[in-house]
Enzyme design. Structure first.
Site, PDB file in Angstrom:
ATOM      1  CB  SER A  80      -0.904   0.032   1.228  1.00 39.72           C
ATOM      2  OG  SER A  80      -2.114  -0.586   0.933  1.00 39.72           O
ATOM      3  CE  LYS A  83      -3.642   0.654  -1.590  1.00 38.77           C
ATOM      4  NZ  LYS A  83      -4.377   0.120  -0.433  1.00 38.77           N
ATOM      5  CE1 TYR A 205      -3.997  -0.977  -5.174  1.00 42.82           C
ATOM      6  CE2 TYR A 205      -4.860  -3.200  -5.393  1.00 42.82           C
ATOM      7  CZ  TYR A 205      -4.488  -2.133  -4.608  1.00 42.82           C
ATOM      8  OH  TYR A 205      -4.595  -2.219  -3.240  1.00 42.82           O
ATOM      9  CE1 TYR A 257      -3.477  -0.504   4.739  1.00 42.52           C
ATOM     10  CE2 TYR A 257      -1.854  -0.625   6.476  1.00 42.52           C
ATOM     11  CZ  TYR A 257      -2.240  -0.891   5.183  1.00 42.52           C
ATOM     12  OH  TYR A 257      -1.394  -1.550   4.335  1.00 42.52           O
ATOM     13  CB  VAL A 275      -0.031  -5.871   4.292  1.00 46.76           C
ATOM     14  CG1 VAL A 275      -1.302  -5.213   4.767  1.00 46.76           C
ATOM     15  CG2 VAL A 275      -0.074  -6.158   2.801  1.00 46.76           C
TER      16      VAL A 275
HETATM   17  N1  GLU Z   1      -2.184  -5.607  -2.148  1.00 46.05           N
HETATM   18  C1  GLU Z   1      -3.094  -5.363  -1.086  1.00 46.05           C
HETATM   19  C2  GLU Z   1      -4.505  -5.389  -1.552  1.00 46.05           C
HETATM   20  O1  GLU Z   1      -4.821  -4.801  -2.552  1.00 46.05           O
HETATM   21  C3  GLU Z   1      -2.831  -4.041  -0.419  1.00 46.05           C
HETATM   22  C4  GLU Z   1      -2.159  -4.397   0.765  1.00 46.05           C
HETATM   23  C5  GLU Z   1      -1.810  -3.254   1.685  1.00 46.05           C
HETATM   24  O2  GLU Z   1      -2.723  -2.659   2.260  1.00 46.05           O
HETATM   25  O3  GLU Z   1      -0.609  -3.004   1.881  1.00 46.05           O
HETATM   26  O4  GLU Z   1      -5.333  -6.007  -0.901  1.00 46.05           O
END
Ligand code: GLU
Length: 343
Positions: A80, A83, A205, A257, A275
């Site tokens: 994440s 992002k 993504y 988060y 994560v």
């Molecule tokens: N690749 C994870 C997903 O799309 C994101 C994980 C994260 O929050 O780091 O579920």
């Protein structure tokens, strides 16, 4: 590099090795090395292979000094954390107003993978939750998927100063199991929030989540933002100066988060976690922090990473809203009292 540049970087690395700040980081590493709370992510088998003992702390200052302790070269997937930076590239591609018409900037208080959109506008809440990140990935320009991925990798290289690869097994696993992300993409397509390149964008993504980084890269990413978008070691601009504040502010409100409020309160640094066990934290105008420890708390944030950032924030008064005098003068700790760093 000129001779002067060579000497300057030599001086910086000597400072980084001998400075009291390095000893401070070593003490911090020792303090939290044995903390075994939390669990490694296991929603795909590749992440479950992470070793709980992996632990690295890296700090990069605005003037390019690098302080590393522990497993700072160990590669893991950025997840994440990507992002925040992809949001920056989308802003460069389309400008603030257009991006904001597709993705809002409101914290959700919900889990990162919640299937929720703003009822009034159908926009995903922010670029740091999965729905918003998929909508943001959709905005990345390029002729085809390969071209778009290439642009992402080039962007990360500008921030970190080195080439990045994808962890292909992680990518394939994310792709094979990402039904929830797929559901969100189709929901957003239904409302016209993303284009019809759904599969290509989902691949992008999943690939951005699978980019391999280390703790030093995370510190470099943060230090580049802290330095107004210019990598403090290579001198290369990674992101248009205009959008640095956009990225940093959304990191502050939404980056950790559904623990972003608590993080802001206790640590007070714009940050993003993933994560894979990474945290990248920005102290604007001063430095970037990268931590890596794959043991995660219930919200998905690295347990040791939180502790390290909290200590750094408290010990050096780095909380964004700390108007009182800091307990320790970080500049002196870094420079060994020489006051050579002008920040
Ligand atoms: N690749 C994870 C997903 O799309 C994101 C994980 C994260 O929050 O780091 O579920």
């Amino acid at each position: 590099m000129s001779n002067f540049g060579d000497l300057q970087s030599l001086a910086s690395s000597i400072t980084a090795v001998t400075s009291p700040f390095r000893n401070y980081l070593t003490d911090l590493y020792e303090k939290y090395r044995k903390l075994n709370d939390g669990a490694v992510a296991d929603y795909i088998p590749e992440l479950a292979l992470a070793k709980p003992e992996w632990f690295g702390i890296c700090v990069v200052t605005k003037d390019g000094q690098v302080f590393e302790v522990g497993d700072c070269d160990k590669l893991f997937t950025i997840q994440s954390i990507s992002k925040a930076f992809v949001f920056g590239l989308a802003l460069e591609d389309h400008g603030r107003e257009y991006v904001n018409s597709k993705v809002s900037v409101e914290p959700t208080g919900e889990a990162f993978n919640a299937i929720v959109l703003d009822e009034a506008t159908n926009r995903p809440y922010n670029p740091m939750v999965n729905a918003g990140a998929i909508a943001t990935a959709d905005l990345i320009e390029g002729e085809n998927g390969t071209e778009r991925l290439k642009r992402l990798l080039e962007m990360f290289k500008r921030y970190t100063g080195r080439e990045h690869d994808i962890n292909v097994p992680v990518f394939l696993s994310e792709k094979a199991t990402g039904f929830r992300n797929r559901a969100m993409a189709y929901l957003m397509r239904n409302f016209g929030m993303i284009s019809d390149k759904i599969d290509e964008t989902l691949d992008l993504y999943f690939q951005q989540c699978s980019i391999l980084v280390n703790a030093k890269d995370l510190a470099m990413l943060a230090a580049t933002l802290a330095n107004g978008g210019v990598n403090p070691v290579t001198g290369e601009r990674a992101i248009d100066e205009r959008y640095v504040q956009d990225v940093i502010s959304v990191m502050l409100t939404c980056g950790m988060y559904d623990a972003s409020g608590e993080w802001c309160y206790r640590v007070g640094m714009p940050a993003k976690s993933g994560v894979g066990g990474g945290i990248t934290a920005v102290v604007p105008g001063k430095l970037g922090i990268g931590t890596f420890s794959p043991l995660l708390d219930a919200k998905g944030n690295s347990v040791r990473g939180i502790k390290v950032c909290q200590d750094l924030s408290q010990d050096f008064g780095l909380h964004l809203f700390n108007v009182a005098k800091s307990e320790r003068d970080l500049q002196q700790w870094i420079a060994g009292g020489n006051g050579i760093n002008d920040w």
